[in-house]
Design an enzyme around this catalytic site. Structure first.
Site, short mmCIF file in Angstrom:
data_model
loop_
_atom_site.label_atom_id
_atom_site.label_comp_id
_atom_site.label_asym_id
_atom_site.label_seq_id
_atom_site.Cartn_x
_atom_site.Cartn_y
_atom_site.Cartn_z
CG ASP A 170 -2.23 0.65 1.05
OD1 ASP A 170 -2.34 1.46 0.11
OD2 ASP A 170 -3.16 0.40 1.84
CG ASP A 196 -9.38 2.22 -0.77
OD1 ASP A 196 -8.88 1.13 -1.07
OD2 ASP A 196 -8.85 3.02 0.03
C1 DGJ Z 1 -5.92 1.73 1.82
C2 DGJ Z 1 -6.25 0.55 0.97
O1 DGJ Z 1 -6.64 0.96 -0.29
C3 DGJ Z 1 -7.32 -0.29 1.67
O2 DGJ Z 1 -7.72 -1.33 0.85
C4 DGJ Z 1 -6.74 -0.78 2.96
O3 DGJ Z 1 -5.69 -1.67 2.72
C5 DGJ Z 1 -6.28 0.39 3.80
N1 DGJ Z 1 -5.40 1.26 3.09
C6 DGJ Z 1 -5.59 -0.10 5.05
O4 DGJ Z 1 -5.06 0.93 5.75
#
Ligand code: DGJ
Length: 671
Positions: free
Chosen positions: A418, A475
């Protein structure tokens, strides 16, 4: 086609339709015939766009090389290479080597390498790749977006001037221009000539189109360098990212039809994409062995193949305000480490994935307290976090060694990598260091798959795709948003790289309520997974999910190798997309209602991409959608219909009137 005769930097004679195998004599004739007139009030030689356009050659548009001092470049050499040609130009102290490659799939790649052969420092302000576009490329299509709302298309006519999209996020960003297309006005998925460019780079960049009263138009792209960021000492070098360029005379689908096979030909994927369950929207930070044991059992029961433990497993990470950098398993919630969880996951026939965010550090972390100088600070926090300076050799070694230790200790098949903030400082060196880090880890752990995630889809590009195997597309798991995001992201990226998860009935990001069938039909077209607390699902929902997973596994070879097709919708509320096998023996389509239909009798479903001369049977598939009609079209009531591909494409089949936010899946197979 390049014209490398003479002492000048080679001119670009043609980028566009395949001209066939021209004999040498025709190539020479074309090079000569394409020399334009000398216009009034201009330089006294014909102006031809070179591979390094500059003021010195009379090009008053945005130049390829920005920096002081840079003199007129002359051709030094042009040599054939395996996949294309290498051209070297020099002004006596600066030497530019340009690699031009044309893959058999019709994908063109170009990059420059600059070497300072002089005796003084050279401050590079920019080095870009430009390609000419013809006068009929008069309409632009690129993208903008927000968090959880990536890949929003935007169209505009290309007038005189520069339309420049600049990213200063240190990652492409949610508003990434992504793929800049210039086409014949009104070009669509299946119609019109289109010229498109993408920059294979994960840091700051610019991508632009320009047309001027001079005549020629261009598409260009390069890294967006900050003042002083690249200072080349004598002997120093700088290499641009690859510019990836494609032409299609069959609309946007024609671009995908070149890009997808090319990307697949470079793929490192060794096995079918497993069905994922990701814990983020299922439990967020509420991690514990008892909670996750139930989720593992529920996942295994519906046929999940990979269980991914998201954010929250490392020391002190009870919320998103702290602990990034402390990459040790938190023994207060995992007293025996992750071993009991991973053993359970593996005993249920799944492999295990782990979330990490190695480029980041929380100010509230042991790492930041112990090594304040490792923080690459812009001053401002973002999601309460800072960036770790990967150009500090000790910081780089720390994070590489922590990830390595985790991969050595645990049987981890997958890392969700991430990146949840903009850098807010110049990004060139950090991006190169990231590529080096990913490269080192991949070399050491070639079987570990990596997913590029950046608050969803803020880092989806072909630069990082050389080093990762999957993208977290967005997301949002809201299927209505996902339909658009996946449709447009998959113009460039083949669907098997794009994570698409079944979310809760009430989408966590938007709060919108969606039918299970719509959510399942949306997640089918990608690297499918689940991001929902399955333990809260009803028995009938779980049965439907299990049936969907079984169907997905059955269709996976087709979905992940086929040709992606999209119809040009007469009614924007009703969209048709699908995947057709390369040999056109089968296909899966989805008719999707994004809102209320314009007409009670919607336009027929006309199937693109089938073989016109073969006979196909069309059958509804999966959960029947909600419809608003007194009786279905008779072919649907009968359960199937058999017709030639030509009829299915030209006449089509009567469509049901879908209620808003529904999807009808259709299986098409040779009769
Ligand atoms: C952002 C990501 O896009 C989510 O899917 C998740 O992993 C969160 N971060 C976790 O902090």
């Amino acid at each position: 086609m390049l014209d490398a005769r003479g002492a000048a930097v080679p001119a670009i004679v043609h980028w566009g339709a395949d001209l066939g195998d021209l004999p040498e004599s025709a190539l020479t004739a074309l090079a000569e015939a394409s020399v334009p007139a000398v216009p009034p009030s201009s330089v006294d030689v014909p102006l031809r766009l070179s591979i390094l356009p500059s003021l010195a050659e009379g090009w008053s548009g945005r130049p390829a090389l920005h920096g002081h001092p840079a003199g007129p470049l002359q051709l030094i050499s042009a040599e054939d290479q395996n996949a294309g040609v290498r051209v070297t130009s020099s002004d006596g102290s600066l030497e530019v080597t340009t690699d031009v490659e044309l893959a058999p799939h019709g994908v063109l790649r170009i990059r420059h390498r600059l070497a300072n052969r002089g005796t003084a420092d050279f401050d590079l302000a920019g080095l870009d790749v430009l390609l000419p576009i013809p006068e009929n490329a008069a309409e632009l299509l690129d993208f903008t977006g927000l968090w959880a709302h990536e890949r929003e298309p935007q169209r505009a006519p290309l007038r005189h001037g520069v339309w420049s999209r600049e990213s200063r996020h240190g990652r492409p960003g949610h508003d990434d221009a992504f793929l800049m297309m210039a086409g014949e006005p009104g070009f669509g998925f299946r119609r019109g000539r289109v010229w498109a460019v993408h920059l294979a780079w994960s840091g700051d960049k610019r991508i632009w189109a320009e047309r001027s009263a001079l005549g020629p138009g261009v598409l260009g792209a390069g890294e967006l360098l900050a003042p002083g960021e690249i200072r080349l000492a004598p002997g120093g070098t700088y290499e641009t990212p690859w510019l990836v360029a494609v032409f299609s005379d069959t609309g946007i689908d024609g671009l995908s039809d070149r890009l997808h096979p090319w990307i697949r030909s470079r793929s490192t994927l060794r096995r079918p994409r497993p069905v994922v369950l990701n814990t983020w929207e299922a439990v967020y930070f509420d991690q514990s062995l008892p909670v996750l044991t139930e989720l593992v059992e529920a996942a295994a029961a519906v046929g999940v193949e990979r269980f991914v433990l998201d954010d929250g497993w490392f020391t002190g990470r009870r919320d998103d305000k702290r602990a990034l950098g402390d990459w040790y398993v938190d023994t207060s919630i995992w007293p025996d480490g992750l071993h009991p969880l991973i053993s359970l996951v593996r005993s249920r026939g799944m492999d295990f994935g782990l979330w990490v965010e190695p480029e980041m550090v929380s100010p509230d972390s042991a790492l930041a307290r112990d090594h304040p100088s490792w923080v690459l600070s812009s001053g401002l926090t973002w999601r309460w976090q800072q960036v770790l300076d990967l150009n500090d050799p000790d910081a780089y070694a720390y994070v590489r060694d922590r990830v390595t230790a985790l991969l050595n200790e645990y049987p981890i098949a997958f890392l969700k990598w991430d990146h949840n903030r903009d850098l807010l400082v110049a990004s060139h060196h950090q991006t190169r260091a990231l590529y080096r880090l990913l490269g080192e880890l991949r070399a050491a752990f070639p079987d570990v798959e990596i997913e590029s995630c950046a608050s969803g889809g803020a880092r989806v590009d072909l630069g990082i795709l050389d080093l990762v195997d999957r993208f977290w597309t967005s997301d949002t798991n809201d299927p209505l948003d996902r339909q658009r995001i996946q449709r447009w992201t998959s113009v460039l990226i083949p669907p098997e790289y794009l994570g698409g998860h079944l979310g809760d009935g009430t989408a966590h990001v938007t709060g919108r309520v969606s039918a299970l069938g719509f959510r399942l039909a949306t997640a089918l077209f990608g690297s499918a997974g689940i991001e929902w607390n399955l333990t809260a699902a009803s028995d009938s929902e779980r049965a439907e999910i299990a049936a969907w997973i079984a169907e997905y596994k059955h269709l996976r070879p087709l979905l992940h190798t086929g040709v992606v097709v999209r119809a040009d919708a007469a009614d924007p509320a009703h969209e048709l997309h699908g995947v057709v096998a390369q040999d056109r023996s089968q296909a899966v389509f989805a008719l999707v209602s994004m809102g209320s239909a314009r007409a009670a009798l919607p336009p027929p479903i006309r199937f693109p991409g089938l073989d016109p001369d073969r006979l196909y049977t069309v059958r509804p598939l999966g959960t029947p959608p909600r419809v608003m009609q007194d009786a279905p079209p008779p072919w649907m009531a009968a359960g199937s219909v058999t017709l030639p591909g030509r009829v299915l494409a030209e006449v089509g089949l009567p469509a049901p009137l879908l209620a808003p936010e529904q999807a009808l899946l259709l299986n098409v197979a040779l009769a």
